[in-house]
Write a protein that holds these residues in place. Structure first.
Motif, PDB file in Angstrom:
ATOM      1  N   HIS A 247       0.837  -1.196   0.000  1.00 51.42           N
ATOM      2  CA  HIS A 247       0.000   0.000   0.000  1.00 51.42           C
ATOM      3  C   HIS A 247       0.874   1.250   0.000  1.00 51.42           C
ATOM      4  O   HIS A 247       1.837   1.326   0.769  1.00 51.42           O
ATOM      5  N   PRO A 248       0.544   2.243  -0.831  1.00 48.37           N
ATOM      6  CA  PRO A 248       1.371   3.453  -0.879  1.00 48.37           C
ATOM      7  C   PRO A 248       1.577   4.119   0.489  1.00 48.37           C
ATOM      8  O   PRO A 248       2.660   4.659   0.739  1.00 48.37           O
ATOM      9  N   CYS A 285     -10.795   5.847  -2.015  1.00 44.39           N
ATOM     10  CA  CYS A 285      -9.658   5.530  -1.152  1.00 44.39           C
ATOM     11  C   CYS A 285      -9.388   6.652  -0.152  1.00 44.39           C
ATOM     12  O   CYS A 285      -9.282   7.816  -0.527  1.00 44.39           O
ATOM     13  N   ARG A 288      -6.285   8.876  -0.813  1.00 43.96           N
ATOM     14  CA  ARG A 288      -6.209   9.531  -2.124  1.00 43.96           C
ATOM     15  C   ARG A 288      -5.648  10.961  -2.080  1.00 43.96           C
ATOM     16  O   ARG A 288      -4.765  11.295  -2.870  1.00 43.96           O
ATOM     17  N   CYS A 291      -1.907  10.709  -1.900  1.00 51.24           N
ATOM     18  CA  CYS A 291      -1.233   9.621  -2.615  1.00 51.24           C
ATOM     19  C   CYS A 291      -0.697  10.087  -3.952  1.00 51.24           C
ATOM     20  O   CYS A 291      -1.430  10.649  -4.760  1.00 51.24           O
ATOM     21  N   ARG A 293       0.228   8.172  -6.294  1.00 54.50           N
ATOM     22  CA  ARG A 293      -0.093   7.223  -7.369  1.00 54.50           C
ATOM     23  C   ARG A 293      -1.571   7.252  -7.730  1.00 54.50           C
ATOM     24  O   ARG A 293      -2.040   6.414  -8.504  1.00 54.50           O
ATOM     25  N   ALA A 294      -2.302   8.173  -7.129  1.00 54.15           N
ATOM     26  CA  ALA A 294      -3.755   8.163  -7.315  1.00 54.15           C
ATOM     27  C   ALA A 294      -4.129   8.415  -8.768  1.00 54.15           C
ATOM     28  O   ALA A 294      -3.502   9.216  -9.457  1.00 54.15           O
ATOM     29  N   CYS A 298      -9.338   5.688  -8.203  1.00 52.09           N
ATOM     30  CA  CYS A 298      -9.164   5.750  -6.753  1.00 52.09           C
ATOM     31  C   CYS A 298     -10.307   6.475  -6.051  1.00 52.09           C
ATOM     32  O   CYS A 298     -10.401   6.446  -4.827  1.00 52.09           O
ATOM     33  N   PRO A 302     -11.324   1.060  -2.885  1.00 52.10           N
ATOM     34  CA  PRO A 302     -10.336   0.082  -3.357  1.00 52.10           C
ATOM     35  C   PRO A 302     -10.624  -1.302  -2.782  1.00 52.10           C
ATOM     36  O   PRO A 302     -11.025  -1.423  -1.629  1.00 52.10           O
ATOM     37  N   CYS A 315      -5.765  -1.326  -2.156  1.00 56.48           N
ATOM     38  CA  CYS A 315      -5.325  -0.298  -3.098  1.00 56.48           C
ATOM     39  C   CYS A 315      -5.589  -0.793  -4.515  1.00 56.48           C
ATOM     40  O   CYS A 315      -5.276  -1.932  -4.845  1.00 56.48           O
ATOM     41  N   HIS A 316      -6.150   0.097  -5.329  1.00 57.01           N
ATOM     42  CA  HIS A 316      -6.417  -0.274  -6.722  1.00 57.01           C
ATOM     43  C   HIS A 316      -5.146  -0.653  -7.461  1.00 57.01           C
ATOM     44  O   HIS A 316      -5.171  -1.466  -8.368  1.00 57.01           O
ATOM     45  N   HIS A 317      -4.048  -0.010  -7.097  1.00 57.86           N
ATOM     46  CA  HIS A 317      -2.831  -0.201  -7.888  1.00 57.86           C
ATOM     47  C   HIS A 317      -1.777  -1.083  -7.208  1.00 57.86           C
ATOM     48  O   HIS A 317      -0.631  -1.105  -7.648  1.00 57.86           O
TER      49      HIS A 317
HETATM   50  S1  SF4 Z   1      -6.167   3.238  -4.172  1.00 57.34           S
HETATM   51 FE1  SF4 Z   1      -5.259   4.892  -5.367  1.00 57.34          FE
HETATM   52  S2  SF4 Z   1      -5.202   6.613  -3.931  1.00 57.34           S
HETATM   53 FE2  SF4 Z   1      -5.525   4.770  -2.734  1.00 57.34          FE
HETATM   54  S3  SF4 Z   1      -3.504   4.145  -2.100  1.00 57.34           S
HETATM   55 FE3  SF4 Z   1      -3.940   3.041  -3.971  1.00 57.34          FE
HETATM   56  S4  SF4 Z   1      -3.123   4.325  -5.604  1.00 57.34           S
HETATM   57 FE4  SF4 Z   1      -3.223   5.606  -3.795  1.00 57.34          FE
END
Ligand code: SF4
Ligand SMILES: Nc1ncnc2c1ncn2[C@@H]1O[C@H](COP(=O)(O)OP(=O)(O)O)[C@@H](O)[C@H]1O
Ligand SMILES: Nc1ncnc2c1ncn2[C@@H]1O[C@H](COP(=O)(O)OP(=O)(O)O)[C@@H](O)[C@H]1O
Ligand code: SF4
Ligand SMILES: [Mg+2]
Ligand SMILES: [Mg+2]
Lengths: 323, 329
Positions: A247-248, A285, A288, A291, A293-294, A298, A302, A315-317
């Motif tokens: 997670h970021p 999220c 967000r 973040c 990477r959003a 997001c 997520p 987290c989506h990513h």
């Molecule tokens: S879901 Fe999106 S905003 Fe949330 S932590 Fe992951 S990349 Fe960041």
């Protein structure tokens, strides 16, 4: 393995002038029998709220709109006052950051330790000798003499040992530790961590260890749950989460620990921005707004993405580990 | 480099007992020594970090430098001027700024941020041409926008309160800043911001700083030298890299090793110390660390070591200092 403590989709709201403050949202935590699970997060992430919910000691303005908490299969949220008191005395013990939370300043240590054994068999002398043995066990010098001492006559480190001795004396099934080393110096902190490890082995209890200190969690726990602004954002075995965070927020948090940087830097990392307003949290999220990477997706909630075995990140990513 | 600040054999005592008990006790029991013979130099432009566990005398050291507690012995001199013969503290404190340990608690709750950052000028009777501009400038230097001018302390986060503390400390463009636990109580995610701010300001203003901390993780990134205190004495002082990589005093080593790391694979070969720090009124004889020292020898209980040059650099107060070989053994 069966579960000593299980929290399922727990939400806690506080009623405030600005509206409902969502202190916990859909938090799930499982502590297996004999396991040590850590909860790590910075101020405001809901650590105290979680503990108060487990003990059913939430303040009056709190509500639990959803979720279940079970202690060895029994629903704590449905237990009556009497049953709760019994649980808190025998099945679940807490060691707080400030040991005076559980010590009575006007009673001697011996009296307090005898009082908590009121359900046990045995004479007063037998109970006192059990108390003294436990004080000796947690490393208090002259344990028999200390039975006559009052809490204020002891140093902070000794008081925390007494609080641990009292918690251990009940041989609880679950020990909750709420930042028990935060107020202590570094050399005492490691003494207390070692002690908790040993006692856990001896009593065979499960421990839920709550802290904002990544290092202490890494050293003591088997599994860790990372919390941010009332949400569990990542969970997994300690080694996986700390070595391959998904997670970021966890990634940033670990980067921020200056102890990790073995070479001198003039620009220390930090997480720009601040905690969201929990009376009006962002859609999707929770991390967000901070973040880097959003993306558009997001703004939707997520999913918990499995990374590797029992390691997931919300987290989506998040990417699956290949390790 | 020259010393901007020098301490020689500084002693600070506090009453240990009060009332009748104090009158009946023998004189040597009536007072405790919170600082017991501190000698050190802070060189112009350097950052000296003072580390040690609670009660070791770190805050008292800062207060002694700033004249907030009287000296029972020794001398302090600042920029060549002795501070012992009733100096003009008002003038000294214009050049020696203090950042206090508790960021929110040290700010008066009824004052706005604007008034708080301008307070040092009021205290020193300095008239400003444009008060608002000055306040905005000081806040900007500490990384806070003008929207903070009218906030009260309770409306600040821990990190923001620290920044206000930094702005206040810098108001009178001091030569020396004494910062007491600048990261205490801050989340790790904001610690970096505050330390970066302090590093930047130090470089820009050519400040000399004495930072008191028990946060060992930050030492490498902020300090040039480290002084380690135990029971009101310096047990080791030297360059930061040397103290972190090969500490010579067993206490320094235990302290540095007692630092849980988030890397689960990190090797943990630490000395877990026995017992706790003794009380100031029960100082052990000989080396004061001997009851807890893992490498103490019989004579340590009777002979007190003094600070002497260590073979590896800096100075250490130990009869049997550790070396690289004993460290890896
Ligand atoms: S879901 Fe999106 S905003 Fe949330 S932590 Fe992951 S990349 Fe960041
Ligand atoms: N009694 C309360 N009333 C309203 N808000 C509260 C109350 N207790 C805590 N909060 C809020 O709930 C959130 C979580 O707080 P807390 O559980 O104390 O976090 P932590 O212990 O991790 O610092 C915070 O935003 C806090 O301000
Ligand atoms: N005003 C005071 N009166 C009496 N004792 C004090 C006072 N200030 C500090 N002390 C004592 O002096 C010792 C050093 O305290 P302090 O300088 O605050 O340590 P640190 O900042 O390293 O935690 C402690 O034992 C403390 O109790
Ligand atoms: S002098 Fe002796 S007791 Fe003291 S630190 Fe050195 S080895 Fe240990
Ligand atoms: Mg809390
Ligand atoms: Mg202090």
């Amino acid at each position: 393995m069966s579960e000593a403590l299980k929290v399922e989709d727990l939400s806690v709201h506080y009623d405030t002038r600005e509206g409902a403050l969502q202190a916990l949202r859909d938090v799930s935590i499982t502590v297996p029998e004999g396991g040590i699970v850590g909860v790590v997060g910075e101020s405001g992430c809901g650590k105290s709220t979680l503990i108060n919910a487990l003990l059913q000691l939430l303040p009056e303005n709190a509500t639990i709109p959803a979720g279940r908490i079970t202690l060895q299969g029994e629903d704590v949220t449905r237990a009556g006052t009497r049953r709760l008191r019994q649980m808190r005395g025998q099945e679940i013990s807490v060691v707080f950051q400030d040991p005076m939370t559980s010590l009575n300043p006007v009673l001697s240590i011996g009296r307090q330790m005898r009082d908590i054994q009121y359900r046990q068999q045995g004479s007063r002398a037998a109970k006192d000798s059990r108390s003294a043995a436990m004080l000796g066990r947690v490393g208090i010098p002259d344990p028999v003499g200390k039975l006559a001492a009052y809490p204020h006559e002891l140093s902070g480190g000794m008081r925390q040992r007494v609080a641990i001795a009292m918690a251990a004396l009940m041989r609880p099934r679950v020990l909750i530790a709420d930042e028990p080393t935060t107020a202590l110096d570094a050399t005492l902190e490691v003494q207390i961590i070692e002690l908790l490890k040993e006692l856990q082995q001896e009593i065979g209890c499960a421990i839920l260890f709550i802290s904002h200190h990544l290092g202490v969690i890494a050293e003591l726990c088997d599994r860790v749950v990372v919390m941010y602004a009332g949400v569990a954002v990542e969970e997994g075995p300690v080694a996986d989460v700390f070595l391959r965070p998904g997670h970021p927020y966890t990634i940033k948090l670990i980067e921020c620990d200056p102890g990790k940087l073995k070479e001198k830097v003039t620009d220390l990392p930090s997480i720009p921005g601040s905690l969201p307003d929990l009376t009006d949290p962002p859609a999707g999220c929770i991390f967000r707004p901070r973040c880097d990477r959003a993306t558009e997706i997001c703004a939707t909630p997520p999913p918990r993405k499995g990374l590797n075995g029992a390691h997931w990140a919300a987290c989506h990513h998040a990417k699956v580990d290949k390790a | 480099m020259t010393a901007l600040l020098s301490l020689r054999d500084v002693v600070v005592e506090f009453p240990a007992l009060r009332g009748l008990k104090a009158l009946l006790a023998p004189p040597e029991k009536r007072r405790v020594r919170a600082l017991d013979g501190i000698s050190l130099d802070v060189l112009a432009g350097e950052t000296l970090a003072v580390v040690g566990e609670s009660g070791s005398g770190k805050t008292t050291l800062a207060r002694a430098i700033n004249g907030l507690v009287p000296l029972a012995g020794g001398q302090v001199s600042f920029d060549g001027m002795a501070l012992d013969e009733s100096p003009d503290w008002h003038a000294v404190r214009r050049r020696v700024a203090m950042m206090f340990q508790d960021p929110v608690g040290s700010l008066s709750p009824r004052k706005t941020v604007r008034d708080l950052v301008l307070e040092p000028f009021a205290i020193h009777g300095i008239r400003l041409q444009n008060r608002r501009d000055k306040a905005v400038e000081l806040l900007a230097d500490a990384g806070l926008g003008p929207d903070f001018l009218h906030r009260y302390p309770h409306q600040l986060s821990g990190g923001q309160a620290r920044r206000v503390g930094v702005a206040r400390a810098l108001a009178l463009t001091p030569a020396l800043v004494l910062a007491d636990e600048p990261t205490a109580g801050l989340d790790v995610s904001v610690q970096g911001e505050i330390l970066n701010l302090m590093n930047r300001i130090k470089a820009e203003h050519g400040l000399t700083t004495l930072i008191i901390t028990h946060n060992l993780n930050i030492l490498r990134h902020i300090a040039d030298r480290i002084a380690v205190m135990y029971l009101g004495r310096i047990v080791e002082i030297g360059p930061v890299e040397r103290l972190l990589s090969d500490p010579a005093h067993p206490y320094t080593r235990a302290l540095m090793a007692a630092n849980p790391e988030p890397d689960p694979t990190a090797r943990r070969e630490r000395i877990v110390l026995k017992g706790e720090t003794p009380a100031l009124n029960a100082r052990p004889p000989g080396c004061e660390f001997h009851p807890r020292c893992p490498v103490a020898r019989p004579d340590c209980a009777s002979r007190a070591p003094v600070l002497e040059p260590a073979t590896t650099g800096g100075r250490v107060a130990c009869h049997y200092p550790l070396t690289k070989e004993t460290l890896s053994a």
